[in-house]
Every structure is written in C-alpha cells, then in structure tokens.
Design a protein around this motif. Structure first.
Motif, PDB file in Angstrom:
ATOM      1  N   GLU A 188       0.818  -1.217   0.000  1.00 58.98           N
ATOM      2  CA  GLU A 188       0.000   0.000   0.000  1.00 58.98           C
ATOM      3  C   GLU A 188       0.849   1.264   0.000  1.00 58.98           C
ATOM      4  O   GLU A 188       0.495   2.247  -0.639  1.00 58.98           O
ATOM      5  CB  GLU A 188      -0.915   0.029   1.236  1.00 58.98           C
ATOM      6  N   GLU A 189       1.966   1.253   0.748  1.00 62.21           N
ATOM      7  CA  GLU A 189       2.737   2.475   0.930  1.00 62.21           C
ATOM      8  C   GLU A 189       3.867   2.659  -0.068  1.00 62.21           C
ATOM      9  O   GLU A 189       4.295   3.792  -0.309  1.00 62.21           O
ATOM     10  CB  GLU A 189       3.292   2.525   2.355  1.00 62.21           C
ATOM     11  N   THR A 190       4.371   1.562  -0.652  1.00 61.64           N
ATOM     12  CA  THR A 190       5.518   1.682  -1.561  1.00 61.64           C
ATOM     13  C   THR A 190       5.307   1.018  -2.916  1.00 61.64           C
ATOM     14  O   THR A 190       6.114   1.199  -3.813  1.00 61.64           O
ATOM     15  CB  THR A 190       6.774   1.045  -0.943  1.00 61.64           C
ATOM     16  N   GLY A 191       4.271   0.194  -3.042  1.00 65.92           N
ATOM     17  CA  GLY A 191       4.065  -0.564  -4.272  1.00 65.92           C
ATOM     18  C   GLY A 191       4.957  -1.785  -4.371  1.00 65.92           C
ATOM     19  O   GLY A 191       4.923  -2.501  -5.365  1.00 65.92           O
ATOM     20  N   LEU A 192       5.784  -2.054  -3.336  1.00 67.21           N
ATOM     21  CA  LEU A 192       6.732  -3.166  -3.371  1.00 67.21           C
ATOM     22  C   LEU A 192       6.107  -4.461  -2.865  1.00 67.21           C
ATOM     23  O   LEU A 192       5.313  -4.456  -1.929  1.00 67.21           O
ATOM     24  CB  LEU A 192       7.957  -2.844  -2.512  1.00 67.21           C
ATOM     25  N   GLN A 206       7.564   3.173  -5.122  1.00 73.73           N
ATOM     26  CA  GLN A 206       6.752   4.248  -5.684  1.00 73.73           C
ATOM     27  C   GLN A 206       6.181   5.057  -4.531  1.00 73.73           C
ATOM     28  O   GLN A 206       5.870   4.503  -3.490  1.00 73.73           O
ATOM     29  CB  GLN A 206       5.590   3.670  -6.496  1.00 73.73           C
ATOM     30  N   ASN A 207       6.036   6.328  -4.724  1.00 76.96           N
ATOM     31  CA  ASN A 207       5.426   7.162  -3.699  1.00 76.96           C
ATOM     32  C   ASN A 207       3.919   7.174  -3.940  1.00 76.96           C
ATOM     33  O   ASN A 207       3.373   8.102  -4.529  1.00 76.96           O
ATOM     34  CB  ASN A 207       6.005   8.576  -3.718  1.00 76.96           C
ATOM     35  N   VAL A 208       3.248   6.135  -3.453  1.00 72.63           N
ATOM     36  CA  VAL A 208       1.815   5.981  -3.704  1.00 72.63           C
ATOM     37  C   VAL A 208       0.948   6.740  -2.704  1.00 72.63           C
ATOM     38  O   VAL A 208      -0.260   6.803  -2.871  1.00 72.63           O
ATOM     39  CB  VAL A 208       1.408   4.492  -3.773  1.00 72.63           C
ATOM     40  N   GLU A 209       1.581   7.318  -1.662  1.00 78.13           N
ATOM     41  CA  GLU A 209       0.863   8.134  -0.681  1.00 78.13           C
ATOM     42  C   GLU A 209       1.562   9.487  -0.519  1.00 78.13           C
ATOM     43  O   GLU A 209       2.107   9.801   0.543  1.00 78.13           O
ATOM     44  CB  GLU A 209       0.774   7.414   0.671  1.00 78.13           C
ATOM     45  N   PRO A 210       1.561  10.314  -1.563  1.00 76.07           N
ATOM     46  CA  PRO A 210       2.310  11.583  -1.512  1.00 76.07           C
ATOM     47  C   PRO A 210       1.819  12.556  -0.444  1.00 76.07           C
ATOM     48  O   PRO A 210       2.572  13.450  -0.052  1.00 76.07           O
ATOM     49  CB  PRO A 210       2.145  12.156  -2.916  1.00 76.07           C
ATOM     50  N   ASP A 211       0.595  12.394   0.047  1.00 75.32           N
ATOM     51  CA  ASP A 211       0.114  13.267   1.119  1.00 75.32           C
ATOM     52  C   ASP A 211       0.742  12.911   2.469  1.00 75.32           C
ATOM     53  O   ASP A 211       0.685  13.699   3.411  1.00 75.32           O
ATOM     54  CB  ASP A 211      -1.409  13.191   1.238  1.00 75.32           C
ATOM     55  N   PHE A 212       1.330  11.712   2.572  1.00 76.37           N
ATOM     56  CA  PHE A 212       1.926  11.249   3.825  1.00 76.37           C
ATOM     57  C   PHE A 212       3.434  11.062   3.744  1.00 76.37           C
ATOM     58  O   PHE A 212       4.087  10.898   4.773  1.00 76.37           O
ATOM     59  CB  PHE A 212       1.295   9.916   4.249  1.00 76.37           C
ATOM     60  N   CYS A 213       3.991  11.052   2.536  1.00 77.93           N
ATOM     61  CA  CYS A 213       5.412  10.730   2.367  1.00 77.93           C
ATOM     62  C   CYS A 213       5.986  11.581   1.236  1.00 77.93           C
ATOM     63  O   CYS A 213       5.397  11.653   0.153  1.00 77.93           O
ATOM     64  CB  CYS A 213       5.540   9.241   2.041  1.00 77.93           C
ATOM     65  N   ASP A 214       7.137  12.210   1.495  1.00 75.42           N
ATOM     66  CA  ASP A 214       7.777  13.023   0.455  1.00 75.42           C
ATOM     67  C   ASP A 214       8.379  12.163  -0.645  1.00 75.42           C
ATOM     68  O   ASP A 214       8.260  12.472  -1.816  1.00 75.42           O
ATOM     69  CB  ASP A 214       8.873  13.906   1.062  1.00 75.42           C
ATOM     70  N   ALA A 215       9.077  11.085  -0.254  1.00 73.32           N
ATOM     71  CA  ALA A 215       9.749  10.222  -1.228  1.00 73.32           C
ATOM     72  C   ALA A 215      10.271   8.978  -0.514  1.00 73.32           C
ATOM     73  O   ALA A 215      10.366   8.938   0.705  1.00 73.32           O
ATOM     74  CB  ALA A 215      10.918  10.965  -1.867  1.00 73.32           C
ATOM     75  N   TRP A 216      10.614   7.958  -1.290  1.00 73.52           N
ATOM     76  CA  TRP A 216      11.289   6.767  -0.775  1.00 73.52           C
ATOM     77  C   TRP A 216      12.693   6.765  -1.343  1.00 73.52           C
ATOM     78  O   TRP A 216      12.880   6.935  -2.545  1.00 73.52           O
ATOM     79  CB  TRP A 216      10.557   5.486  -1.197  1.00 73.52           C
TER      80      TRP A 216
END
Length: 113
Positions: A29-33, A73-83
C-alpha cells in the motif's frame, strides 16, 4: 459488540491479520513493493511527545527481501515526500523515534544475511 469471533462480547477493533500479512499489505500500500521471506524482529512500546501532544506507538518490526527487482513508488504523496535507499550506517537525520530508539539500543542487522 462483536459479530464474528467472540460474538456478544464487548471488544476493541482488531484487524484479524498476522504481523506478516500486515507487513506485506502495508509495504504494498505504501511503496508498491512486493516482499517475501519475512522475519519478525521485535515489538517496541514508544511513548513520546511532539509539541506537547503525547503519542503512543506500538511498533512491530519485521525484515524481508524484495520479491524481485523493484523500485519503490510514492503511492501516498500526502503522507510521504519520497522513498530513498540508504546504507544502514549512514541514515539521514532526524529519525522517526521508534527507529532512533532501535539504533540507540544497538540494533544493526536490519536485513537478512
């Protein structure tokens, strides 16, 4: 009152999934991994305050390997700037308190050998 397991009993909400299932779902959910070969590390109880507001996190730490060659992938841009990937001994600062607590306690083997 619950309607499934424990019918008729007053209870708190529970997800009904194992630590491994939760880690797989959250990572996707959070990274697409996709991950596999999961291993439980520990559970920590974390009490802290940010700007006078108390927080309580119970953190379940797991380790895993990528299922294949993937990029987060940054699938939650409202909660995370980048991975981004970092060497364990060269993590950027500041660290989220539960991670900082683990590092201070001497934890230094986050990845399967």
């Amino acid at each position: 009152m619950t309607l499934g397991f424990g019918i008729g009993l007053v209870a708190w909400e529970g997800g009904g999934e194992s630590f491994e299932e939760c880690a797989i779902r959250e990572m996707k959910e959070e990274t697409g991994l996709d991950i596999d070969k999961l291993e439980f590390i520990n559970v920590t109880n974390n009490l802290f305050s940010e700007e006078g507001k108390p927080y309580h996190y119970v953190v379940v730490s797991m380790r895993a390997v990528l299922a294949d060659h993937q990029h987060p992938q940054n699938v939650e841009p409202d909660f995370c700037d980048a991975w981004e990937w970092y060497e364990w001994n060269n993590l950027p600062k500041p660290l989220f308190w539960p991670l900082e607590k683990a590092v201070r306690a001497g934890f230094n083997h986050p990845f399967p050998v």
